[in-house]
Design an enzyme around this catalytic site. Structure first.
Site, PDB file in Angstrom:
ATOM      1  N   HIS A  57       0.828  -1.218   0.000  1.00 24.73           N
ATOM      2  CA  HIS A  57       0.000   0.000   0.000  1.00 24.73           C
ATOM      3  C   HIS A  57       0.862   1.268   0.000  1.00 24.73           C
ATOM      4  CE1 HIS A  57      -3.272  -2.735   1.369  1.00 24.73           C
ATOM      5  NE2 HIS A  57      -2.308  -3.228   2.129  1.00 24.73           N
ATOM      6  N   SER A 101      14.555  22.263 -15.290  1.00 26.25           N
ATOM      7  CA  SER A 101      13.377  23.093 -15.502  1.00 26.25           C
ATOM      8  C   SER A 101      13.828  24.434 -16.060  1.00 26.25           C
ATOM      9  CB  SER A 101      12.654  23.303 -14.172  1.00 26.25           C
ATOM     10  OG  SER A 101      11.869  24.467 -14.237  1.00 26.25           O
ATOM     11  N   LYS A 112      15.669  22.171 -10.050  1.00 24.34           N
ATOM     12  CA  LYS A 112      14.987  20.927 -10.412  1.00 24.34           C
ATOM     13  C   LYS A 112      15.793  19.999 -11.308  1.00 24.34           C
ATOM     14  CE  LYS A 112      10.792  20.179 -10.435  1.00 24.34           C
ATOM     15  NZ  LYS A 112       9.395  20.051 -10.865  1.00 24.34           N
ATOM     16  N   GLU A 125       9.142   9.166 -16.764  1.00 27.38           N
ATOM     17  CA  GLU A 125       7.756   9.575 -17.023  1.00 27.38           C
ATOM     18  C   GLU A 125       7.317   9.188 -18.438  1.00 27.38           C
ATOM     19  OE1 GLU A 125       7.105  13.630 -14.644  1.00 27.38           O
ATOM     20  OE2 GLU A 125       9.016  13.506 -15.677  1.00 27.38           O
TER      21      GLU A 125
END
Ligand code: ARG
Length: 467
Positions: A166, A287, A293, A300
Site C-alpha cells: 500500500h 526546468s 529541479k 515519465e
C-alpha cells in the site's frame, strides 16, 4: 523520398482491367497504405525472391525470368535503401509499388512474379517476417535490461531498504531483492516473446488469395528459404490470421506495464522526500524556470508509452473482432498499431536499461527509511512466537501495544526500554533487541525466494546461469 510522379491517370495498372475509371481522390486516400507499409520493403523483397526462386525450381516460370526478377528486386532494394525510390500513392501499397518498379526495370518478366500468390498471402508474409524480427529485437533488449538489473542486484544484495505494501512501510527488504523482482517480471516477458516466436514460426506464402493454388508450388521450400519452421496448414486461416500481431501487442502491453510500474517507482524514489536514488544527468532534464529541479522525464515517458502500447492492442483487437473469414481490407489497419507499439516498446526498454545502469543508489537514505515506521514489528511478533511460545495472533496483539507505546514516546521499537517491553509482556528478554535491527530482520528471511542477502545471491546466480 519523392511522392507520386507515376502516371496512372485512369484505372489502376495492377488490377484495373475491369475498371473504366480511376478511383475518387478520397478513395485513393483512404485506400493507400504506402505511407506506412513502405516499412515492409525489405521483407517484401525477400519474400518475392524466395517465391520466384521456388516458382523456377518447380518449372512454373523459366529460370531466365527468375534471374531477371531477382536482379530487378535487388536493384529495387538498393534504391529504397539509398532513398532514391519513388513511392506512389496511386500504386496503393508496398507490394504494388515494388512490382510496378520491377516492370519498369525488367519488362514483361515482372508480370510472372505474382503467379500462384496474392497480396493477401504476400502481406501476411511480409508482416509476419517484420513482427518476428521485432520480437527478436525485444528479446535482446529484455536480455539487456535483465543483465542491468542482475548487476545492480549483485552490487546491492546487502543494501537494506523499506519494503512496501500500500506504499506504506511494511518490512525491511534489500534493494537487491527488489531489483530481482523486476528480473522475474522481465524474464517472464522474455519467455512470452520466445513462445510467440515459436507460435508464429510458420510461413504464409502460397496460401494465395484464400484457397491455395492450382500451381504445383512447394510451400516447404519457401518456408525454409525464409527461415520459418514450416508452412501454415490452412490457407483460409493463413490470410485471415493476425494472432501473431495481437500476441506481439499483448506481450508488449504486459511488458510495458512492468516498465511503467518501475518507472513509477523511479519517479517516487528520485523525489527529495524519498531520495533513494539519484538519476544520472544523462536521463534527466532541468526546468526552464526552477533552477533547483532535476526531473525524471525518461521515467515519465516510459510510463506514458504504456498508454500508447495498450491503445494499440485494444485498437487491433477491435479491428479484428467482427471480421468474417478470410481477408478483409480492415486488416490493412493492423500495421500502424504494431509499428507504433514496437517503436514505443524499443525506446522504453532501451531508456529503462540506461536509467537502471546509470542511477546512483543512496544506500544511506534507504537504510534510514528502512528503520522507520516500525518496520521490524513483525520480527518482534515472530520472536514472541519462537522464543515465548505465543500463538501468532496473540503475539501480533502484544506487538501492536509495543508499537503504540513507541509511537506515543516518539521512538523506534528498538529504543523502548526492557522494562517498558516487559510491562507489555513478561516473557520478553533482552534477546529481543537482536531481532529489532533492519539487518537482522532481512538476514532472518531465508525462506526460498526470501529477502535474506544469501538467498538473493542464490537467485542472482540462478538467473546468470540461464541467460
Ligand atoms: N495493403 C494491403 C494490406 O495491407 C495488402 C493486401 C491487399 N489485399 C487485397 N485483397 N486488397 O492489407
Amino acid at each position: 523520398m519523392a511522392e507520386d510522379t507515376k502516371d496512372t491517370t485512369s484505372s489502376n495498372q495492377m488490377w484495373g482491367g475491369r475498371f473504366a475509371s480511376g478511383p475518387a481522390a478520397i478513395m485513393e486516400e483512404i485506400n493507400a497504405s504506402i505511407d506506412f507499409d513502405k516499412k515492409l520493403y525489405a521483407q517484401d523483397i525477400r519474400g518475392s525472391i524466395a517465391h520466384a526462386t521456388m516458382l523456377a525450381h518447380q518449372g512454373i516460370i523459366s529460370s531466365e525470368d527468375k534471374d531477371k526478377i531477382v536482379t530487378g528486386l535487388n536493384t529495387i532494394l538498393s534504391e529504397i535503401d539509398a532513398g532514391t525510390f519513388m513511392f506512389s500513392r496511386k500504386l496503393e501499397d508496398i507490394h504494388m509499388n515494388i512490382e510496378a518498379r520491377l516492370a519498369d526495370l525488367i519488362g514483361t518478366a515482372a508480370g510472372r512474379l505474382h503467379t500462384a500468390r496474392s497480396r493477401n498471402d504476400q502481406v501476411a508474409l511480409d508482416f509476419r517476417l517484420w513482427v518476428k524480427e521485432e520480437l527478436q529485437k525485444a528479446e535482446s533488449l529484455l536480455t539487456g535490461l535483465i543483465a542491468a538489473f542482475l548487476d545492480r542486484a549483485q552490487e546491492h544484495a546487502d543494501t537494506v531498504m523499506p519494503g512496501f505494501t500500500h506504499l506504506q512501510t511494511a518490512q525491511p527488504v534489500t534493494f537487491g531483492h527488489h531489483c530481482m523482482a523486476y528480473v522475474e517480471m522481465f524474464g517472464r516477458d522474455r519467455q512470452r516473446v520466445r513462445h510467440a516466436i515459436e507460435h508464429m514460426d510458420e510461413s504464409p506464402i502460397g496460401a494465395a488469395a484464400l484457397a491455395g493454388t492450382g500451381y504445383a508450388i512447394d510451400r516447404h521450400m519457401t518456408a525454409k528459404a525464409l527461415g520459418f519452421r514450416e508452412p501454415t496448414r490452412n490457407s483460409i486461416d493463413t490470410v485471415s490470421d493476425r494472432d501473431f500481431a495481437l500476441e506481439f501487442l499483448s506481450i508488449a502491453a504486459i511488458s510495458a506495464t512492468h516498465l511503467s510500474r518501475l518507472a513509477e517507482e523511479i519517479v517516487i524514489w528520485s523525489t527529495p522526500q524519498f531520495g533513494f536514488i539519484r538519476l544520472s544527468d544523462a536521463f534527466s532534464t532541468g526546468s526552464s524556470i526552477m533552477p533547483q529541479k532535476k526531473n525524471p522525464d525518461a521515467a515519465e515517458l516510459v510510463r506514458a508509452k504504456t498508454g500508447r502500447i495498450n491503445g494499440s492492442l485494444i485498437a487491433l483487437l477491435t479491428i479484428m473482432k467482427g471480421l468474417p473469414l478470410a481477408y478483409s481490407k480492415d486488416m490493412q489497419e493492423d500495421k500502424e498499431q504494431v509499428f507504433d507499439a514496437a517503436e514505443s516498446l524499443e525506446l522504453a526498454l532501451a531508456a529503462m536499461t540506461g536509467m537502471v545502469r546509470d542511477m546512483t543508489v543512496r544506500a544511506d537514505r534507504m537504510k534510514a527509511a528502512a528503520g522507520s515506521g516500525f518496520s521490524t514489528a513483525t520480527d518482534l511478533a515472530d520472536w514472541l512466537v519462537r522464543e515465548a511460545g505465543l500463538p501468532f495472533r496473540d503475539a501480533h496483539h502484544v506487538t501492536g501495544r509495543a508499537v503504540a507505546l513507541a509511537e506515543q514516546k516518539g521512538c523506534d521499537l528498538a529504543e523502548l526500554s526492557l522494562e517498558d517491553l516487559q510491562a507489555i509482556h513478561s516473557a520478553i528478554t533482552t534477546d529481543i533487541y537482536s531481532v529489532l535491527t533492519v539487518e537482522a530482520s532481512v538476514a532472518s528471511r531465508k525462506s526460498y525466494g526470501g529477502t535474506a542477502p544469501d538467498e538473493v545471491r542464490k537467485q542472482i546466480a540462478w538467473w546468470r546461469s540461464r541467460n
